[in-house]
Design an enzyme around this catalytic site. Structure first.
Site, PDB file in Angstrom:
ATOM      1  N   ASP A 126       0.293   4.628   0.597  1.00  0.00           N
ATOM      2  CA  ASP A 126       0.680   5.481   1.062  1.00  0.00           C
ATOM      3  C   ASP A 126       1.575   5.891   2.847  1.00  0.00           C
ATOM      4  O   ASP A 126       1.512   6.916   2.257  1.00  0.00           O
ATOM      5  CB  ASP A 126      -1.318   5.441   2.165  1.00  0.00           C
ATOM      6  CG  ASP A 126      -2.471   6.019   1.356  1.00  0.00           C
ATOM      7  OD1 ASP A 126      -1.675   6.257   0.417  1.00  0.00           O
ATOM      8  OD2 ASP A 126      -3.559   5.109   1.621  1.00  0.00           O
ATOM      9  N   ASP A 172       1.296  -0.967   0.001  1.00  0.00           N
ATOM     10  CA  ASP A 172       0.357   0.074   0.275  1.00  0.00           C
ATOM     11  C   ASP A 172       0.899   1.442   0.645  1.00  0.00           C
ATOM     12  O   ASP A 172       1.360   1.187   1.081  1.00  0.00           O
ATOM     13  CB  ASP A 172      -1.025  -0.179   1.215  1.00  0.00           C
ATOM     14  CG  ASP A 172      -1.769   0.714   1.110  1.00  0.00           C
ATOM     15  OD1 ASP A 172      -2.523   1.800   0.312  1.00  0.00           O
ATOM     16  OD2 ASP A 172      -1.969   2.294   2.246  1.00  0.00           O
TER      17      ASP A 172
END
Length: 263
Positions: A40, A38
């Site tokens: 982020d 991920d």
């Protein structure tokens, strides 16, 4: 925008108990591990390039100064775009959750010849200054709709493309295989990644810190490693080791990871 990237590594397979007979040559097929990150928090953080911590995790295999220089270039060009195109310096102290938050103050004025540098926009943010902020928000929204190729000139696009390629090369291809889950969700992205690496000798592992990728990993019956952003954590990135990830592989797939003994 939530984005995911996938990468893979191939390691020797270990002997497994199976109902099939071992081949006469006892040839072991390689196992491919596919890591789904991920972006982020777990990709290349700008700060880790700027302060050298990304390169330092490679124990001398990466040129620390080169990483710092790449980080400074990202910092410079991000601020340049933010200031020159998106009015960052003028609106940074007035935060709103979305661009239409001030639309009620926008009177629809034609902004073709509007001089944003000399309209006196400043605090306190009374109705007059909110109208000036609304003008800026309208222009920002329009530029987003136009897209980068209609906002940047060719020199700027080449500059960003070159910086992307330089960073991708320095980080061994971290930026190359990116999937956007904004419209379709992470479960759909995981399904695409599974199709891309379709093989009986592939193992998948999801790494991130959010509930959506966790639930998607559970649906796919893949291991999920939850990133811990606290300093010193064994689940922090950079710093996550094959030993830690191998533990999750062994729980789900029941196969000892040959590289568990190596950091």
């Amino acid at each position: 925008m939530d984005e995911l990237m996938s990468g893979n590594s191939t390691i020797p397979n270990q002997k497994m108990k199976a109902s099939v007979k071992a081949s006469a040559k006892k040839t072991l097929d390689p196992i491919t591990n596919v890591y789904i990150w991920d972006m982020d928090e777990t990709l290349i953080l700008l700060k880790s390039l700027l302060n050298g911590t990304y390169a330092e995790t490679f124990n001398g295999l990466k040129d620390v100064q080169k990483g710092v220089e790449i980080g400074k270039m990202w910092e410079k060009y991000i601020l340049q775009v933010a200031d020159d195109i998106f009015f960052y310096e003028q609106i940074e102290n007035y935060n709103k959750p979305f661009l239409d938050a001030l639309s009620q103050y926008d009177d629809g004025k034609d902004l073709s010849d509007y001089d944003f540098n000399h309209d006196g926009c400043s605090s306190p943010y009374d109705d007059l200054n909110k109208r000036k902020l609304a003008y800026r928000h309208r222009v920002i929204a329009h530029k987003y709709k136009q897209g980068l190729h209609n906002t940047f000139d060719q020199d700027m696009i080449k500059l960003w493309d070159d910086l992307y390629d330089m960073t991708d090369s320095y980080t061994d291809g971290w930026l190359s295989s990116v999937y956007s889950s904004w419209e379709v969700g992470k479960l759909q992205c995981f399904s695409w990644i599974k199709e891309r690496f379709s093989s009986p000798n592939v193992r998948f592992c999801v790494i991130g810190d959010g509930w959506e990728e966790c639930e998607a990993a559970q649906t796919m019956r893949w291991p999920f490693v939850k990133i811990d952003l606290r300093p010193g954590s064994s689940h922090r990135f950079p710093g996550l080791t094959l030993r830690t990830v191998g533990h999750y592989f062994s729980i789900v797939y029941g196969i000892p990871d040959a590289e568990n003994d190596d950091e």
